[in-house]
Write an enzyme that holds these catalytic residues in place. Structure first.
Site, short mmCIF file in Angstrom:
data_model
loop_
_atom_site.label_atom_id
_atom_site.label_comp_id
_atom_site.label_asym_id
_atom_site.label_seq_id
_atom_site.Cartn_x
_atom_site.Cartn_y
_atom_site.Cartn_z
N ASP A 1 0.81 4.71 -4.39
CA ASP A 1 1.64 4.50 -2.90
C ASP A 1 3.33 5.72 -2.98
OD1 ASP A 1 -1.09 3.28 -2.63
OD2 ASP A 1 0.35 0.93 -2.35
N ARG A 2 3.52 5.72 -2.43
CA ARG A 2 4.36 6.85 -2.08
C ARG A 2 5.51 6.11 -3.01
NH1 ARG A 2 6.58 9.70 3.41
NH2 ARG A 2 4.19 9.67 4.08
#
Length: 332
Positions: free
Chosen positions: A157-158
């Site tokens: 995930d970012r």
């Protein structure tokens, strides 16, 4: 052997094309050859449709314009040898719409001829799409123009930092995919959670399913009809109302650790999808502005040589500082 075997449908050509950008886009049928067997559809299209904005490609897939063997598919589906991919007309952006991708390198944990492992910082997407113009993989390709092959082997995930695997050869990518399918790699994450985690070791087995909010945002929830998911959570350190835990992934579902911990009553600090807003605000006042989830260790066989690898990435300084603050406040 050619990379692609193409057959054109519904072709309409201008009488006198004067420039490449003036050609009328056409529907193409592209047969998957051995060079792209096992690749994700989105990565396949991003390479095939160079210059087309990533948001256009994802929209075309989700809208059913891209099909495999005449059926609708998701962007993350894996291609099989002989699949026929329908690629709809996609216009290139005008020059002033082209997004510049800055070249960037990232801290290297391990690298050889077939594999690159980096320590991804929080706040950086791994690839473009879904509102992000570019990510780690696009920046690496710009920084390494002579690299013939650079492909993500998995996702982070970012807002998650830590170990990210990138294949430099097709056989390495296929080997990594096989490793994950067979559960041969052991991925460990550090997470700071809200609540006093007292169990030394706990297995969380909750089925997970994807869903979409009214605003169109994709989320994951616990659902008995969803995919089987398994996370092993071990206590690392307690700070009273917060705890540092190690989460080992035994399956690799989207947002798995985040949803499993939140559903167990221990949401991750700073998680803007499944965490507590007031907790996030409290930590912002302390100077901590990210989600506390870090991929810190990966034990795995090398995808080509099969030699054992133990890969580690230390906690970022922001995470170390907030743990020191919590320890001081807890009086330990």
């Amino acid at each position: 052997m050619p990379l692609f075997v193409m057959r054109k449908e519904n072709m309409v050509l201008p009488k006198k094309p004067h420039a490449e950008h003036e050609k009328t886009p056409v529907v193409r049928l592209v047969e998957v050859t051995v060079e792209h067997e096992g690749q994700r559809l989105d990565n396949f299209l991003l390479r095939l449709c160079k210059g087309v904005p990533k948001s256009h490609i994802y929209k075309a897939v989700r809208g059913g314009e891209v099909r495999i063997n005449k059926g609708r598919v998701s962007p993350d589906v894996k291609l099989k040898l002989g699949d026929m991919v329908r690629v709809p007309p996609m216009r290139l952006p005008t020059p002033n719409q082209t997004q510049h991708v800055p070249a960037a390198e990232f801290p290297v944990v391990f690298e050889d001829e077939g594999l690159l492992v980096i320590d991804k910082p929080a706040g950086v997407a791994v690839h473009g799409g879904s509102g992000v113009s570019f990510g780690v993989i696009e920046q690496l390709r710009m920084a390494r123009p002579d690299a013939k092959f650079l492909e993500l082997a998995h996702r982070l995930d970012r807002d998650t930092s830590g170990l990210l695997l990138i294949a430099k050869k097709r056989n390495a990518l296929l080997g990594l995919h096989e490793m994950f399918r067979e559960g041969l790699g052991h991925k460990h994450y550090f997470a700071l959670v809200e609540g006093d985690w007292v169990n030394d070791r706990q297995h969380i087995k909750l089925n997970l399913a994807k869903w979409t909010t009214q605003s169109g945002e994709r989320r994951v929830k616990v659902d008995p009809q969803g995919q089987a998911s398994h996370t092993i959570v071990s206590k690392v350190k307690r700070f009273g109302e917060f705890s540092l835990v190690d989460a080992e992934l035994r399956t690799g579902r989207t947002h798995q650790i985040r949803v499993h911990l939140a559903a167990s009553g221990f949401p991750i600090v700073g998680d803007d999808k499944y965490g507590q807003d007031d907790t996030k605000d409290r930590f912002r006042l302390l100077g901590f502005n990210r989600m506390f989830l870090h991929a810190h260790r990966l034990d795995m066989p090398h995808p080509i040589t099969k030699d054992p690898l133990i890969l580690t990435a230390p906690l970022p300084s922001a995470c170390e500082l907030i743990l020191a603050t919590l320890e001081q406040r807890a009086g330990k």
